[in-house]
Design an enzyme around this catalytic site. Structure first.
Site, PDB file in Angstrom:
ATOM      1  N   ASP A 307     -42.271   0.853   5.453  1.00 57.71           N
ATOM      2  CA  ASP A 307     -41.325   1.156   3.834  1.00 57.71           C
ATOM      3  C   ASP A 307     -40.785   2.384   4.225  1.00 57.71           C
ATOM      4  O   ASP A 307     -41.027   3.119   5.285  1.00 57.71           O
ATOM      5  CB  ASP A 307     -42.533   0.893   2.933  1.00 57.71           C
ATOM      6  CG  ASP A 307     -40.847   0.251   1.267  1.00 57.71           C
ATOM      7  OD1 ASP A 307     -39.493   0.717   1.717  1.00 57.71           O
ATOM      8  OD2 ASP A 307     -42.162  -0.273   0.445  1.00 57.71           O
TER       9      ASP A 307
HETATM   10  C1  BGC Z   1     -38.744  -0.498  -1.393  1.00 57.44           C
HETATM   11  C2  BGC Z   1     -38.621  -1.611  -0.561  1.00 57.44           C
HETATM   12  C3  BGC Z   1     -37.467  -1.986   0.082  1.00 57.44           C
HETATM   13  C4  BGC Z   1     -37.550  -0.506   0.906  1.00 57.44           C
HETATM   14  C5  BGC Z   1     -35.405  -1.218   0.993  1.00 57.44           C
HETATM   15  C6  BGC Z   1     -38.392   0.799  -1.043  1.00 57.44           C
HETATM   16  O1  BGC Z   1     -38.017   1.945  -1.540  1.00 57.44           O
HETATM   17  O2  BGC Z   1     -40.443  -0.292  -2.075  1.00 57.44           O
HETATM   18  O3  BGC Z   1     -39.169  -2.855  -0.821  1.00 57.44           O
HETATM   19  O4  BGC Z   1     -37.349  -2.931   0.743  1.00 57.44           O
HETATM   20  O5  BGC Z   1     -36.769   0.937  -0.238  1.00 57.44           O
HETATM   21  O6  BGC Z   1     -34.836  -1.256   0.083  1.00 57.44           O
END
Ligand code: BGC
Length: 759
Positions: A307
């Protein structure tokens, strides 16, 4: 020094886990038609297969250490998290230091970056990824709403259309579906998932993976999917996003893992570990999750994408001394792609990481190959296709249909709905959400355009207007801030109307990632507005647009007509009008319990019995609150329709001791209108060696019936469906007596008992 190195070496040494050995699904409980991973995937299913691909091996052999590390870096084109990356992106791409880019779309922009990738020494094409969560340019209802449809075709169609639009805009991969089970609606991210139930969660997870990826990855109008956030993210303490989730291994396996496993079975191409820590380990550094469960038990050889900044955050969790240690640890555990930590790029040559590095690079190259990018890096980049594919009439109709199917009728005490629009000459549309296009679209949409959105106001003006009514709008109060200065004006308008449609709820900006709330009632002055409008005595339809279950005790008392629309997407207002006049059938059901008040959270239907369950009239020394009921205001699975239905008690139609167990019931439309009902099957294991949940959803079916029409439904259950995780963490089926219930929400009591034996 020892302390500093410990996490890395500990994690590298298998088996090492704070939990027990893997629980394997016993052969007799497996469905032979469903290999654990990759049924629909052209990506090699096993490491052995991956390591035999001559094209990939030849490419790998040409890559330097730096180029391999470079492939595993993912940087943002736009920003969805806290650490912005500066403009050296293109330069890094040319230098072979970037393998994929997130938050990017648009043929022109993607082409520009792909041109840069093809200037790099090995010309390995870039992979473009984006959060396409509930639609792209055509926005669908938030995923929680689509779960309320209890209709997997709705979720599949959303994912398919999202894929068509996004793929035509250059995107190869979406960071969806999010399949985190959530039992606490203080957590803002409940909007992204399918709610509180593992069975519904599995059905929706499968549908979305199918919709995004199609039957075969690599079609130019589909996306690779990324199931997230692995695992237990939805159990954040206090509903605080990113906070600890304290979950036993059993609960993890019984409640939180099943939707991930379902996505695996559908062949999901990639997976994202969650931010939070559980039992002392952030998921990005959890060998039990990443090695044992994911790679060993489930045999997943797809790509694991960290993530946003999660690898660097291992230092903030204080299990790694510095970024380098964090990078080594994550890579050694098979976190293939470093999203935004900018660590993998700089990993120094480390012989003990060579095998992990090669494996991660191979996985990513295999994904790029499966998407057809080696054949043609520009195959997703066609301007004409991009233009033609966005926001088509068919897509908008599908979005409208999804919003209709996702709506839940909470109250219709005066049978005001459905209404005949012609009867109302003066209609007022009142409320802070009535013309809020951003909230109509909902959180987690990056491309939908507010100006193209049919808000409640636009849809009702169009609909009632066409029937000759005069339609007027008044906001009444802000959506979030307390300010009652405009309530009098709204009341005045209501008094001049024959019908009021009052649109309340939550603005999108207080839902979604990191938007947690301690109080889950209507924010600001909305309740005051509702009181004022209800006091006019005019017929009022109260419409709710929100991203989480809300505590609505007082609203329920003062508003006899309550329709839950969630954040319904591009066509929300049109769907609303169709529902009000009954040209669309309202038949959704709640995928999460609605609490009576915030203090009840977390709340969910499939809880344990307790030795001191509450009894009527006796709450002392019982599992109860002194100042509140412990029952939700509206339970899981609840929702009304414009008709009435009778569901017969569950009956077993299979022969004794025969598997599958076949359960039947008959549902009859006993009212006067054609309508939809969701028939639900609940099972309750009466006694077993570990406390069973009170009941569990094991099947459902949404049917549409004419007045007087009835249908017999069958549900098939195998021992695996009735199994649980035993003391040794093995999935087992224990013979014994099971209670069965078929009905229209989770309150239905046990109707039939059946004794079941081992196959
Ligand atoms: C989120 C993810 C997301 C990623 C990319 C993160 O802050 O937890 O779910 O896919 O950002 O945008």
């Amino acid at each position: 020094m020892l302390r500093r190195l410990l996490p890395f070496f500990l994690a590298a040494a298998l088996p090492l886990t704070s939990w027990a050995e893997p629980s394997k699904t016993p052969e007799n409980l497996r469905n032979p038609e469903q290999p654990i991973w990759g049924r629909n995937s052209p990506i090699p299913r096993t490491l052995q297969e991956l390591e035999k691909d001559p094209q990939l091996l030849a490419l790998l052999a040409q890559m330097s250490w730096e180029e391999k590390c470079g492939q595993l870096n993912q940087y943002a084109g736009e920003i969805t998290g806290p650490q912005p990356l500066k403009p050296e992106l293109e330069q890094r791409i040319v230098q072979g230091q970037v393998g994929s880019v997130l938050s990017i779309s648009g043929v022109d922009r993607c082409r520009k970056l792909q041109d840069s990738a093809l200037k790099s020494r090995l010309k390995i094409p870039l992979l473009f990824a984006m959060d396409v969560i509930h639609g792209y340019r055509t926005v669908f209802p938030i995923p929680l709403a689509e779960a309320a449809s209890f209709d997997p075709e709705i979720a599949e169609q959303d994912a398919k259309i999202s894929a068509q639009e996004a793929a035509a805009s250059g995107v190869h991969l979406t960071f969806a579906p999010m399949v985190d089970i959530a039992r606490d609606c203080r957590w803002g991210r409940v909007i992204e998932g399918a709610g509180e139930d593992p069975h519904l969660g599995q059905v929706m997870a499968r549908a979305r993976v199918r919709g995004f990826q199609g039957r075969q990855l690599g079609q130019p109008d589909r996306l690779a999917a990324c199931v997230k956030h692995f695992a237990g993210y939805g159990a954040a303490e206090g509903g605080r996003d990113y906070d600890t989730s304290e979950i036993s291994e059993r609960t993890m396996r019984e409640v939180y893992l099943p939707p991930f496993q379902a996505a695996m079975e559908e062949g999901v191409a990639t997976l994202m570990p969650s931010f939070q820590e559980t039992a002392g380990l952030p998921s990005t550094a959890n060998p039990w999750l990443l090695r044992q469960v994911l790679r060993q038990d489930w045999g997943f050889e797809g790509v694991v994408i960290s993530d946003y900044g999660a690898i660097e955050e291992l230092t903030k969790h204080r299990i790694c001394q510095d970024k380098l240690e964090a990078g080594k640890l994550a890579l050694s555990l098979g976190v293939d792609i470093d999203m935004m930590s900018d660590i993998y790029r700089t990993l120094p040559v480390t012989p003990e990481l060579q095998a992990s590095l090669d494996r991660s690079v191979l996985r990513l190259l295999a994904l790029k190959k499966a998407l057809g990018l080696f054949e043609d890096p520009y195959r997703f980049l066609n301007q004409e296709r991009e233009k033609k594919t966005q926001f088509c009439q068919d897509f908008r109709l599908a979005s409208c249909r999804a919003a209709e199917k996702s709506a839940v009728l909470l109250e219709n005490r005066q049978q005001l709905l459905p209404l005949e629009p012609q009867r109302y000459k003066r209609v007022s549309v009142i409320g802070p959400l009535a013309d809020d296009a951003v909230s109509t679209l909902g959180e987690w949409n990056l491309v939908g355009r507010p100006e193209e959105t049919i808000t409640a106001w636009k849809g009702l003006r169009e609909g009632f207007g066409a029937c000759g009514s005069q339609v007027q709008l008044e906001k009444g109060c802000p959506a979030y801030k307390a300010d009652s200065s405009k309530i009098a004006a709204a009341k005045k308008l209501a008094l001049q109307s024959d019908l009021v449609v009052l649109v309340l709820g939550e603005p999108a900006e207080i839902t979604g990632e990191s938007r947690n709330r301690t109080f889950v009632g209507l924010p600001g002055s909305q309740l005051e507005l509702a009181r004022a409008i209800a006091a006019t005595g005019k017929p009022v339809v109260t419409v709710l647009m929100n991203g989480r279950p809300l505590a609505l005790s007082e609203l329920r008392q003062i508003c006899p007509t309550l329709l839950e629309m969630w954040h319904p997407g591009t066509e929300g207002g049109r769907a609303l009008f169709n529902l009000l006049r009954g040209s669309a059938s309202v038949g959704g059901k709640l995928p999460m319990s609605f609490p009576t008040n915030s203090g009840q959270l977390p709340i969910y239907y499939n809880r344990k019995s307790s030795g001191r369950a509450p009894e009527k009239g006796a709450d002392k020394y019982k599992m109860a609150y002194y100042d509140s009921s412990i029952q939700p205001l509206y339970p899981f699975g609840y929702g009304l329709s414009y008709s009435s239905f009778a569901v017969s008690p569950a009956r077993v139609v299979s022969a004794p001791s025969q598997w599958p167990l076949v359960v039947e019931c008959t549902v009859k439309n006993t009212g006067k209108r054609k309508a939809d009902e969701v028939v639900q099957l609940y099972v309750s294991d009466e006694v077993r060696s570990l406390t069973p949940p009170v009941k569990e959803l094991k099947g459902f079916s949404r049917v549409s019936l004419d007045p007087g029409q009835s249908r017999t439904l069958q549900f098939r259950l195998n021992p695996g469906d009735l199994s649980f995780i035993d003391q040794d963490m093995h999935r087992v089926f224990e013979p014994g007596s099971f209670g069965l219930a078929t009905g229209t929400d989770s309150r239905v009591p046990v109707q039939t008992r059946v004794k079941l034996s081992t196959p």
